[in-house]
Design a protein around this motif. Sequence first.
Motif, short mmCIF file in Angstrom:
data_model
loop_
_atom_site.label_atom_id
_atom_site.label_comp_id
_atom_site.label_asym_id
_atom_site.label_seq_id
_atom_site.Cartn_x
_atom_site.Cartn_y
_atom_site.Cartn_z
N THR A 110 -96.64 44.36 30.15
CA THR A 110 -95.80 44.14 31.34
C THR A 110 -94.32 44.37 31.06
OG1 THR A 110 -95.67 41.75 30.94
CG2 THR A 110 -97.45 42.54 32.38
N ILE A 127 -82.14 46.04 30.46
CA ILE A 127 -83.40 45.44 30.93
C ILE A 127 -83.17 44.16 31.73
CG2 ILE A 127 -83.82 44.11 28.80
CD1 ILE A 127 -86.57 45.99 30.35
N ARG A 129 -88.95 41.12 40.17
CA ARG A 129 -90.05 40.36 39.53
C ARG A 129 -91.24 40.25 40.48
NH1 ARG A 129 -88.87 38.66 34.51
NH2 ARG A 129 -91.03 38.03 34.35
N ASP A 138 -94.65 35.81 31.19
CA ASP A 138 -95.00 34.95 32.32
C ASP A 138 -96.45 35.14 32.74
OD1 ASP A 138 -94.87 37.54 33.15
OD2 ASP A 138 -93.63 37.18 34.91
N ARG A 161 -81.58 34.93 21.60
CA ARG A 161 -82.54 35.53 22.55
C ARG A 161 -83.55 34.49 23.03
NH1 ARG A 161 -85.06 40.74 22.91
NH2 ARG A 161 -86.31 40.61 24.78
O1 DC Z 1 -91.71 42.83 25.59
P1 DC Z 1 -90.55 43.78 25.87
O2 DC Z 1 -89.45 43.76 24.86
O3 DC Z 1 -91.00 45.18 26.18
O4 DC Z 1 -89.92 43.21 27.21
C1 DC Z 1 -88.82 43.81 27.81
C2 DC Z 1 -88.01 42.79 28.59
O5 DC Z 1 -88.68 42.38 29.76
C3 DC Z 1 -87.66 41.53 27.82
O6 DC Z 1 -86.30 41.22 28.09
C4 DC Z 1 -88.53 40.46 28.42
C5 DC Z 1 -88.79 40.97 29.81
N1 DC Z 1 -90.12 40.66 30.30
C6 DC Z 1 -90.22 39.74 31.32
O7 DC Z 1 -89.21 39.20 31.75
N2 DC Z 1 -91.44 39.45 31.82
C7 DC Z 1 -92.54 40.04 31.33
N3 DC Z 1 -93.74 39.75 31.86
C8 DC Z 1 -92.46 40.98 30.30
C9 DC Z 1 -91.21 41.26 29.79
#
Ligand code: DC
Length: 219
Positions: free
Chosen positions: A31, A91, A101, A128, A177
């Motif tokens: 996701t 991002i 979202r 999430d 983070r």
């Molecule tokens: O897992 P990743 O690094 O590819 O995720 C990219 C960004 O998206 C990271 O800042 C977290 C966010 N994210 C989110 O808010 N909800 C999700 N379901 C997946 C990732």
Amino acid sequence: MIITIDGPAGAGKSTLAKMLAARLGYDYLDTGSMYRTVALAGLRRNVNWDNPTELENVAKSIRLDIDNGRTLLDGEDVTDAVRSQEVTGHIRFAANNPDIRLLMVNQQRAIAERLAKAGKSLVTEGRDQGSIVFPDAECKIYLTATPEERTRRRLSEMRQRNESGDFDEILKSINKRDNEDVNRKIAPLIRPKNSIELITDGMNANEVLERLCEIVGKC
Ligand code: DC
């Protein structure tokens, strides 16, 4: 069957979700790549980042397809492109936007529904998935590792790329983070209700996979 894997950044969610899906013959949904694709589309369309409506309109207008591990933006394979530093740097504009979202959550549920209708199961991974998107999933896993362990892993990945890094600096950025993820207003990172926590300190990917298979066997 839906298996959700949530957890902090750098806990190995993507790698393990992919490995687990391959082992079980399930589909895999990354996701994070969906939020990344919205940010990439925003970069390509030169949106004004100070105006959230612009990125929302981009998110509504693109065709975002997730095809078992590949991410497609209007039909183009952007699986690698979405991992660029530039995308990572933008991002938050996608991930912290409630309208975006909602679009992503609806799409994730639609994907799972389509798969279920076709008699297929899913391993889905993110921040999430067990808490908000699939609270009733049959198997919910919270995959984590201490900040120190994630720092060691990051350093070892950097060494493999012949890069050098400072332990304390990386640890500081991981803690920062985590803090942002846990305290953000929308969809903060939490350990989902009824999830099984797996702390992976001292384990390699194959060992984690075996533990995950044991957990899934009991779900
Ligand atoms: O897992 P990743 O690094 O590819 O995720 C990219 C960004 O998206 C990271 O800042 C977290 C966010 N994210 C989110 O808010 N909800 C999700 N379901 C997946 C990732």
